[in-house]
Design an enzyme around this catalytic site. Structure first.
Site, PDB file in Angstrom:
ATOM      1  N   ASP A 211       0.841  -1.198   0.000  1.00  0.00           N
ATOM      2  CA  ASP A 211       0.000   0.000   0.000  1.00  0.00           C
ATOM      3  C   ASP A 211       0.875   1.245   0.000  1.00  0.00           C
ATOM      4  O   ASP A 211       2.045   1.214   0.387  1.00  0.00           O
ATOM      5  CB  ASP A 211      -0.904  -0.011   1.231  1.00  0.00           C
ATOM      6  CG  ASP A 211      -2.211   0.706   0.992  1.00  0.00           C
ATOM      7  OD1 ASP A 211      -2.279   1.538   0.071  1.00  0.00           O
ATOM      8  OD2 ASP A 211      -3.181   0.437   1.724  1.00  0.00           O
ATOM      9  N   GLU A 214       3.221   5.199  -3.570  1.00  0.00           N
ATOM     10  CA  GLU A 214       3.610   6.473  -4.225  1.00  0.00           C
ATOM     11  C   GLU A 214       4.890   7.076  -3.628  1.00  0.00           C
ATOM     12  O   GLU A 214       5.727   7.533  -4.395  1.00  0.00           O
ATOM     13  CB  GLU A 214       2.483   7.513  -4.101  1.00  0.00           C
ATOM     14  CG  GLU A 214       1.140   7.083  -4.623  1.00  0.00           C
ATOM     15  CD  GLU A 214       0.370   6.248  -3.613  1.00  0.00           C
ATOM     16  OE1 GLU A 214       0.001   6.748  -2.556  1.00  0.00           O
ATOM     17  OE2 GLU A 214       0.152   5.072  -3.898  1.00  0.00           O
ATOM     18  N   ASP A 284      -8.052   4.282  -3.623  1.00  0.00           N
ATOM     19  CA  ASP A 284      -9.209   4.372  -2.729  1.00  0.00           C
ATOM     20  C   ASP A 284     -10.320   5.200  -3.371  1.00  0.00           C
ATOM     21  O   ASP A 284     -10.579   6.350  -2.983  1.00  0.00           O
ATOM     22  CB  ASP A 284      -8.793   4.984  -1.388  1.00  0.00           C
ATOM     23  CG  ASP A 284      -7.792   4.109  -0.659  1.00  0.00           C
ATOM     24  OD1 ASP A 284      -7.631   2.942  -1.045  1.00  0.00           O
ATOM     25  OD2 ASP A 284      -7.156   4.596   0.292  1.00  0.00           O
TER      26      ASP A 284
END
Length: 601
Positions: A211, A214, A284
């Site tokens: 997760d 980035e 998300d």
């Protein structure tokens, strides 16, 4: 950037970049660069351009076969009993499933213990037992791991002692006690894996939910861009963060063991990430019809960028905008069913979200329209396992793409060029997901199926198309109205396609496909290569796999089943193929033992 003229431009720069395309022309502009650095790729068509890009940036390895089954997830399962209980419920209901995800906070809720890579939460007293129980239920599990750590964790202390942390970088959670590691430093990647391996992989974990790849960047300050990474300023390197993060995990797992193929689910990507055994998901996103519509074009652009594996949170991550009755809300049920139909024809089929649990039994029980539609498509996904796994081999061996924008296969059809709500899945299926409510009143949230609605579908020209559900044939180059009851996704098959369909399964490795249906769609010559291997491990890289080529001669109405090439441990040496000629009553069952067969239909 692709051109229908058969070339592409790869702008090779890691810094923040702007792309513009207008009447004055197309341009790339990056903030930092030692020079203008780009590649011109001539491939003749989109597949050729992607092949050139992968030659530059890396090939995509095979995923385990179980990855192409059905996945259930939630934000979040809070105990090992809950994880195992979900799988048991699926098995009791006889609904197929292969994968489940353990999301965050198995390390506890104290943010200073963030991402410790250790099971210290009260719901996880015996993580080895958790993983063993999942495996005993013939399923697989992946787990959430982040690129940031709370300052009370052992991994944070180790990273900090070596100077591997970005001390002023505010990530998620928004807490100065949580810091990101310098992924560009190979020794930092070594250290990262050492904790993952010791605390998680050694227990038998099957894969990784990486997760915030980035990574998340909150309360951004001007000085953040000046942080020095191992390879230069963060301003210069930032977009390559997910590439190096996934690379570290992929390479280290390969070094640790070849018994399991690497499987990584990551939230972000950079060019070349396909070489790291990575599937990207779209983040998300909200539970909203417009968001669902935009997922299609987003996924197609990922595929055109050379990254073949992508998926979304089926149903949307944030279940907002509905009545807060969650899965009991008919309006949400309709959205979820349509989203799941789309997910059936994505490289990975995975349900996930917060606010409301998404397991099939949350939508009612057998006999209720939402439950039945969900079950129907999960079962279809498993029947298509031979098709999907063979297409995965085409990705690895021949630089193919599973989620295909229409421009890839119909570059001369001007009407097809700007259509971004339809796509080919593999080279056989034309998919046109329903992306708006048809049966639920937005005012009253009441659902009625009294009138069957329709959706417009453009059939690309130059071929014939078969309705997958009815077998009805239509000529390409026209827009038709397809009836779309709640359990019907507009789905067509191109003439000349050969689709292998396996048996009904409860999980991917339940049984060998000793009897397989081979659907032939006439109207044009065609071929398909069926690929099979051991299902996991990297023996296929050493030649441990087998292929069978099917070739349809439309003029003579004959199907040639070629000689089997290759072998692997556990391979079926004899099997039955039930050949079905779509649109007719002709079919033939043949026994195949690896030698050529000619079937007249």
């Amino acid at each position: 950037m692709h051109s229908v003229k058969g070339y592409g431009i790869f702008w090779d720069n890691y810094s923040t970049t702007q792309f513009e395309d207008n009447a004055a022309g197309a341009s790339f502009t990056s903030e930092v660069g030692d020079g203008v650095d780009y590649y011109f790729i001539y491939g003749g068509n989109a597949d050729g351009v992607i092949a050139g890009l992968r030659k530059l940036t890396g090939q995509a390895p095979m995923f385990p076969q179980w990855v192409f089954g059905y996945w259930q997830s939630r934000e979040r399962y809070k105990s090992q009993q809950e994880v195992v209980g979900v799988l048991k419920k699926y098995r009791d209901l006889h609904v197929p499933i292969d994968g489940i995800v353990q999301d965050w906070q198995y390390w506890g809720v104290d943010e200073k213990q963030w991402n410790s890579t250790e099971f210290v939460g009260p719901g996880y007293p015996d993580p080895k037992s958790l993983i063993d129980s999942v495996h005993q239920l013939n399923a697989h599990i992946i787990i959430s791991v982040w690129p940031s750590f709370g300052n009370k964790t052992k991994i944070w202390a180790d990273m900090n002692n070596h100077g591997y942390l970005y001390n002023s970088y505010i990530t998620w959670p928004i807490n100065p006690a949580v810091q990101v590691y310098d992924v560009f430093n190979p020794k930092a990647r070594d250290l990262y894996w050492s904790y993952m391996n010791k605390n998680i992989f050694a227990l038998g974990m099957d894969g990784w939910w990486l997760d915030s790849t980035e990574p998340d960047h909150h309360k951004e300050k001007p000085g953040d861009e000046n942080i020095l990474t191992y390879d230069g300023s963060y301003r210069k390197m930032r977009n390559a963060y997910p590439l190096l993060h996934t690379q570290g995990v992929y390479e280290h797992q390969r070094e640790t063991s070849d018994a399991k193929r690497v499987f990584i689910l990551a939230r972000s990507a950079f060019a070349g990430q396909q070489r790291n055994g990575t599937t990207v998901w779209s983040g998300d996103i909200r539970s909203d019809w417009k968001v669902l519509r935009n997922q299609i074009s987003g996924g197609l652009n990922i595929g055109l960028s050379g990254i073949p594996y992508w998926n979304t949170d089926i149903g949307g991550f944030f279940e907002n905008g509905f009545s807060r009755r969650g899965t009991k809300d008919p309006a949400y049920q309709e959205l979820y069913v349509r989203w799941l139909q789309f997910g059936t024809f994505c490289p990975m089929m995975r349900s996930h979200g917060t606010d409301a649990p998404r397991e099939i039994y949350q939508f009612g029980q057998k006999g209720y329209w939402a439950y039945d539609a969900i079950e129907k498509y999960i079962n279809l996904r498993y029947r298509l396992l031979p098709y999907n796994y063979s297409n995965a081999w085409a990705v690895t061996s021949n630089n193919s793409t599973m989620l295909r924008a229409l421009v890839m296969d119909f570059p001369k059809d001007e009407k097809a060029l700007d259509i971004n709500n339809e796509y080919l899945f593999g080279k056989a299926f034309l998919v046109c997901p329903v992306t708006d409510s048809m049966y639920t009143s937005k005012a009253s949230a009441k659902t009625t199926f009294d009138v069957v609605k329709t959706q417009s579908v453009y059939l690309p020209k130059g071929t014939y198309w078969f309705d997958f559900w009815t077998g009805q044939q239509s000529v390409g180059g026209q827009t038709i109205e397809k009836q779309t009851p709640i359990d019907v996704l507009p789905l067509f098959v191109k003439a000349g396609s050969i689709i292998p369909m396996g048996p009904e399964l409860q999980y991917a490795a339940e049984k060998k496909a000793d009897q397989m249906e081979i659907r032939v769609y006439p109207g044009s010559d065609g071929s398909f290569t069926l690929y099979e291997d051991e299902g996991d491990n990297y023996n296929y890289e050493k030649g441990a796999y087998a292929t069978i080529n099917f070739k349809w001669d439309n003029l003579h109405q004959t199907l040639t089943i070629g000689k089997r090439k290759g072998a692997f441990s556990g391979m079926l040496k004899t099997r039955k193929f039930n050949i079905v000629l779509t649109g007719s009553k002709k079919e033939s069952t043949v026994t195949y033992n690896g030698f050529p067969k000619l079937v007249h239909l």
